[in-house]
Design a protein around this motif. Structure first.
Motif, PDB file in Angstrom:
ATOM      1  N   LEU A   1     -17.985  31.349 -10.086  1.00  0.00           N
ATOM      2  CA  LEU A   1     -18.666  30.628 -11.160  1.00  0.00           C
ATOM      3  C   LEU A   1     -18.405  31.270 -12.523  1.00  0.00           C
ATOM      4  O   LEU A   1     -18.556  30.616 -13.563  1.00  0.00           O
ATOM      5  CB  LEU A   1     -20.166  30.582 -10.886  1.00  0.00           C
ATOM      6  N   LEU A   2     -18.021  32.558 -12.512  1.00  0.00           N
ATOM      7  CA  LEU A   2     -17.672  33.204 -13.785  1.00  0.00           C
ATOM      8  C   LEU A   2     -16.481  32.533 -14.455  1.00  0.00           C
ATOM      9  O   LEU A   2     -16.313  32.629 -15.672  1.00  0.00           O
ATOM     10  CB  LEU A   2     -17.369  34.692 -13.553  1.00  0.00           C
ATOM     11  N   ALA A   3     -15.660  31.857 -13.657  1.00  0.00           N
ATOM     12  CA  ALA A   3     -14.498  31.169 -14.227  1.00  0.00           C
ATOM     13  C   ALA A   3     -14.901  30.022 -15.143  1.00  0.00           C
ATOM     14  O   ALA A   3     -14.104  29.580 -15.984  1.00  0.00           O
ATOM     15  CB  ALA A   3     -13.594  30.662 -13.112  1.00  0.00           C
ATOM     16  N   LEU A   4     -16.136  29.532 -15.003  1.00  0.00           N
ATOM     17  CA  LEU A   4     -16.598  28.436 -15.863  1.00  0.00           C
ATOM     18  C   LEU A   4     -16.710  28.867 -17.324  1.00  0.00           C
ATOM     19  O   LEU A   4     -16.742  28.015 -18.216  1.00  0.00           O
ATOM     20  CB  LEU A   4     -17.947  27.920 -15.368  1.00  0.00           C
ATOM     21  N   LEU A   5     -16.789  30.177 -17.570  1.00  0.00           N
ATOM     22  CA  LEU A   5     -16.835  30.648 -18.956  1.00  0.00           C
ATOM     23  C   LEU A   5     -15.574  30.275 -19.725  1.00  0.00           C
ATOM     24  O   LEU A   5     -15.605  30.177 -20.959  1.00  0.00           O
ATOM     25  CB  LEU A   5     -17.032  32.163 -18.984  1.00  0.00           C
ATOM     26  N   ASN A   6     -14.488  30.053 -19.007  1.00  0.00           N
ATOM     27  CA  ASN A   6     -13.239  29.678 -19.679  1.00  0.00           C
ATOM     28  C   ASN A   6     -13.315  28.285 -20.294  1.00  0.00           C
ATOM     29  O   ASN A   6     -12.469  27.937 -21.123  1.00  0.00           O
ATOM     30  CB  ASN A   6     -12.075  29.741 -18.688  1.00  0.00           C
ATOM     31  N   LEU A   7     -14.303  27.482 -19.883  1.00  0.00           N
ATOM     32  CA  LEU A   7     -14.471  26.166 -20.503  1.00  0.00           C
ATOM     33  C   LEU A   7     -14.797  26.302 -21.988  1.00  0.00           C
ATOM     34  O   LEU A   7     -14.408  25.452 -22.794  1.00  0.00           O
ATOM     35  CB  LEU A   7     -15.572  25.387 -19.781  1.00  0.00           C
ATOM     36  N   LEU A   8     -15.507  27.378 -22.353  1.00  0.00           N
ATOM     37  CA  LEU A   8     -15.792  27.616 -23.770  1.00  0.00           C
ATOM     38  C   LEU A   8     -14.507  27.843 -24.557  1.00  0.00           C
ATOM     39  O   LEU A   8     -14.349  27.352 -25.678  1.00  0.00           O
ATOM     40  CB  LEU A   8     -16.724  28.818 -23.918  1.00  0.00           C
ATOM     41  N   LEU A   9     -13.588  28.593 -23.958  1.00  0.00           N
ATOM     42  CA  LEU A   9     -12.304  28.838 -24.621  1.00  0.00           C
ATOM     43  C   LEU A   9     -11.495  27.552 -24.728  1.00  0.00           C
ATOM     44  O   LEU A   9     -10.797  27.322 -25.723  1.00  0.00           O
ATOM     45  CB  LEU A   9     -11.532  29.907 -23.860  1.00  0.00           C
ATOM     46  N   CYS A  10     -11.590  26.697 -23.724  1.00  0.00           N
ATOM     47  CA  CYS A  10     -10.900  25.403 -23.775  1.00  0.00           C
ATOM     48  C   CYS A  10     -11.466  24.515 -24.885  1.00  0.00           C
ATOM     49  O   CYS A  10     -10.717  23.856 -25.613  1.00  0.00           O
ATOM     50  CB  CYS A  10     -10.994  24.706 -22.428  1.00  0.00           C
TER      51      CYS A  10
END
Length: 359
Positions: A38-47
């Motif tokens: 679920l930590l990978a969802l933080l990359n949505l902010l970068l997107c």
């Protein structure tokens, strides 16, 4: 939008995402729990930041702050925290080097054969298994090192805005190289002490100071010079000081309150309260003390020079001369010349005297 700007903006952010996903993968391997994906969802902010930057800034950066660098920190720092807080500390032996040599040996033997899809898949699986068997301290240290390198390389590759010159960017990158080396030395030197790992509160404090020190990377303040407005009078001393010496003051503030100052406090606590004394700890503590003293000395020098300039300017105006006593009747000087110090006036006078001699 220029093609090169688009490629740099997208390529750099893609590197950030891939590296943060690598950190998340390592956390799931260590913790043995899929929920950490679920930590990978933080990359949505970068997107989202990428979309907004491409739409409103045509892929270029901002003057004072880099959102891409900040969001990259947001994506990768939680993974590094979890890895550092992991209780199991494996013993690293030569087994890792042997595994890597075996993988490279297999690739060399099969290089002359026809490459098939199955061969590629098997090689990739062997590589993943080998990387998974690498002990945790090597993995964590490798992620720290690549993280800091990506911060510098990414800041270099990211398109700069119109407000930042290439000279300022080069100065910023050179500062980041030294800063990254100090930060890596701080975490590796303090957390590798055996007694430190046994005190969880101390580990939290070290990681907290490390995270705080990382916040200087998204900032561009250390190379930014404010433009002095003609409306700023000498009565507004602080605003005038910040205007004239903005970059120097930001450098001093970052060193005292974000990097060297907090590092010194942590090391002094380790030596005094926890009675942890090593040769390297004493050396780096002395280095931090020296840096803090030099930064304070630099602040005092700037303050004295600034007040001397104000007194000189005030006395020259009371004497009925212009803003430059060496050029009282020179009406060709721009209004901003009233901020010149004595050396600037001497330079102007010398140039005018040479000109008069030629005439």
């Amino acid at each position: 939008m220029e093609l090169l700007v688009l490629l740099n903006a997208l390529g750099t952010r893609l590197l950030f995402v891939l590296h943060s996903l690598l950190g998340v993968w390592r956390v799931t391997e260590v913790k043995k729990e899929p929920k950490y994906w679920l930590l990978a969802l933080l990359n949505l902010l970068l997107c989202l930041e990428t979309v907004f930057t491409l739409k409103f800034k045509q892929g270029r950066g901002y003057k004072w702050f880099s959102p891409a660098i900040f969001l990259y920190l947001t994506c990768i720092v939680p993974s590094l925290w979890l890895l550092e807080l992991h209780a199991e500390i494996q013993f690293c032996s030569n087994k890792t080097e042997e595994l890597l040599q075996n993988i490279s040996g297999k690739d060399t033997l099969n290089f002359g054969h026809e490459i098939t899809n199955n061969h590629i898949i098997n090689t990739a699986r062997d590589l993943v298994n080998t990387l998974s068997s690498v002990c945790q301290p090597i993995w964590t240290l490798g992620l720290h090192q690549t993280f800091l390198l990506l911060l510098i390389i990414g800041r270099w590759l990211l398109p700069i805005g119109g407000e930042i010159t290439r000279d300022q960017l080069s100065q910023l990158l050179l500062m980041f190289v030294g800063t990254a080396a100090d930060i890596l030395e701080f975490t590796s030197e303090t957390l590798e002490i055996g007694n430190v790992r046994k005190k969880h509160a101390l580990v939290y404090a070290i990681l907290g100071v490390w995270t705080w020190s990382m916040l200087q990377f998204p900032l561009n303040l250390a190379v930014q010079h404010l433009e002095c407005s003609p409306s700023i009078s000498s009565k507004k001393v602080f605003r005038l000081l910040l205007c004239r010496h903005s970059a120097d003051l930001w450098n001093i503030g970052i060193s005292l309150f974000i990097q060297d100052g907090p590092f010194l406090v942590v090391r002094l606590i380790l030596m005094s309260y926890f009675n942890i004394i090593t040769q390297m700890l004493v050396f780096f503590t002395a280095k931090n003390i020296l840096v803090v003293m030099l930064q304070l000395y630099r602040l005092v020098v700037l303050s004295f020079d600034f007040h001397a300039s104000l007194r000189y300017q005030s006395s020259s105006r009371k004497g009925g001369v212009g803003c430059c006593p060496c050029e009282p009747n020179n009406l060709s000087l721009p209004p901003s010349s009233c901020d010149m110090d004595e050396r600037d006036c001497a330079t102007i006078a010398l140039g005018n005297s040479v000109t008069n001699e030629h005439l």
